[in-house]
Design a protein around this motif. Structure first.
Motif, PDB file in Angstrom:
ATOM      1  N   GLY A  22       0.821  -1.206   0.000  1.00  0.00           N
ATOM      2  CA  GLY A  22       0.000   0.000   0.000  1.00  0.00           C
ATOM      3  C   GLY A  22       0.854   1.256   0.000  1.00  0.00           C
ATOM      4  O   GLY A  22       2.067   1.208   0.255  1.00  0.00           O
ATOM      5  N   ALA A  23       0.209   2.372  -0.262  1.00  0.00           N
ATOM      6  CA  ALA A  23       0.914   3.662  -0.333  1.00  0.00           C
ATOM      7  C   ALA A  23       1.497   4.063   1.022  1.00  0.00           C
ATOM      8  O   ALA A  23       2.547   4.712   1.076  1.00  0.00           O
ATOM      9  CB  ALA A  23      -0.033   4.744  -0.846  1.00  0.00           C
ATOM     10  N   LYS A  24       0.849   3.661   2.097  1.00  0.00           N
ATOM     11  CA  LYS A  24       1.341   4.017   3.436  1.00  0.00           C
ATOM     12  C   LYS A  24       2.760   3.484   3.641  1.00  0.00           C
ATOM     13  O   LYS A  24       3.655   4.232   4.061  1.00  0.00           O
ATOM     14  CB  LYS A  24       0.388   3.470   4.498  1.00  0.00           C
ATOM     15  N   ASP A  25       2.986   2.224   3.336  1.00  0.00           N
ATOM     16  CA  ASP A  25       4.328   1.648   3.495  1.00  0.00           C
ATOM     17  C   ASP A  25       5.298   2.223   2.471  1.00  0.00           C
ATOM     18  O   ASP A  25       6.482   2.403   2.771  1.00  0.00           O
ATOM     19  CB  ASP A  25       4.286   0.124   3.413  1.00  0.00           C
ATOM     20  N   LEU A  26       4.818   2.513   1.261  1.00  0.00           N
ATOM     21  CA  LEU A  26       5.687   3.150   0.268  1.00  0.00           C
ATOM     22  C   LEU A  26       6.248   4.452   0.824  1.00  0.00           C
ATOM     23  O   LEU A  26       7.445   4.711   0.725  1.00  0.00           O
ATOM     24  CB  LEU A  26       4.930   3.417  -1.034  1.00  0.00           C
ATOM     25  N   PHE A  27       5.409   5.283   1.424  1.00  0.00           N
ATOM     26  CA  PHE A  27       5.892   6.566   1.937  1.00  0.00           C
ATOM     27  C   PHE A  27       6.752   6.409   3.186  1.00  0.00           C
ATOM     28  O   PHE A  27       7.682   7.197   3.386  1.00  0.00           O
ATOM     29  CB  PHE A  27       4.735   7.546   2.150  1.00  0.00           C
ATOM     30  N   LYS A  28       6.480   5.416   4.015  1.00  0.00           N
ATOM     31  CA  LYS A  28       7.385   5.149   5.146  1.00  0.00           C
ATOM     32  C   LYS A  28       8.780   4.864   4.612  1.00  0.00           C
ATOM     33  O   LYS A  28       9.777   5.377   5.129  1.00  0.00           O
ATOM     34  CB  LYS A  28       6.899   3.937   5.957  1.00  0.00           C
ATOM     35  N   TYR A  29       8.856   4.046   3.589  1.00  0.00           N
ATOM     36  CA  TYR A  29      10.124   3.675   2.957  1.00  0.00           C
ATOM     37  C   TYR A  29      10.764   4.891   2.273  1.00  0.00           C
ATOM     38  O   TYR A  29      11.931   5.199   2.501  1.00  0.00           O
ATOM     39  CB  TYR A  29       9.829   2.570   1.942  1.00  0.00           C
ATOM     40  N   TYR A  30       9.990   5.568   1.440  1.00  0.00           N
ATOM     41  CA  TYR A  30      10.482   6.710   0.657  1.00  0.00           C
ATOM     42  C   TYR A  30      11.026   7.821   1.559  1.00  0.00           C
ATOM     43  O   TYR A  30      12.074   8.398   1.284  1.00  0.00           O
ATOM     44  CB  TYR A  30       9.339   7.237  -0.218  1.00  0.00           C
TER      45      TYR A  30
END
Length: 139
Positions: free
Chosen positions: A63-71
């Motif tokens: 999901g986008a939530k984990d993408l932004f945590k990573y990014y």
């Protein structure tokens, strides 16, 4: 004539620069795991998000939530990469289920729709779709 040739040369250069950073989204394999939560992502393509690097490597997320945590914490999750190594960022539009540019998408937070890991950022390509969803789903 020189002006025309120069203009054409500049045009070709600009087109090549614009198309750089446009790697196509990947299809995750059964072995691809989210680097943030460890979930296998191939089962959750409705919320699939991904970062594709210039060298062709990638990271996929449930999901986008984990993408932004990573990014936003790239050095913690992938110390060998820098933001300048990123070619493309994709998220899945909630309504069309197609990959869209994750850096220009509109996101709704706090809705009553859950992703694979619970509360999720819900991405949309169009602002009007995000606003409609927000009204319909308490975002």
């Amino acid at each position: 004539m020189k002006t025309l040739i120069l203009s054409l040369s500049i045009f070709v250069l600009l087109v090549s620069l614009v198309s750089a950073g446009e790697r196509k989204p990947i299809q995750p394999t059964a072995k691809d795991k989210c680097p943030v939560c460890g979930m296998f992502v191939a089962k959750y393509t409705d919320f699939l998000s991904q970062i594709i690097y210039m060298d062709g490597s990638y990271a996929v997320f449930d999901g986008a939530k984990d993408l932004f945590k990573y990014y936003l914490n790239l050095q913690s999750y992938n110390p060998s990469k820098n933001e300048s190594d990123i070619d493309s960022v994709y998220v899945t539009d909630y309504y069309t289920l197609t990959p869209i540019d994750g850096l220009t998408a509109y996101y709704v937070i706090g809705s009553n729709i859950y992703g694979a890991m619970g509360k999720e950022l819900i991405p949309f390509e169009k602002e009007a779709d995000a606003r409609e969803f927000m009204k319909d789903h308490n975002g």
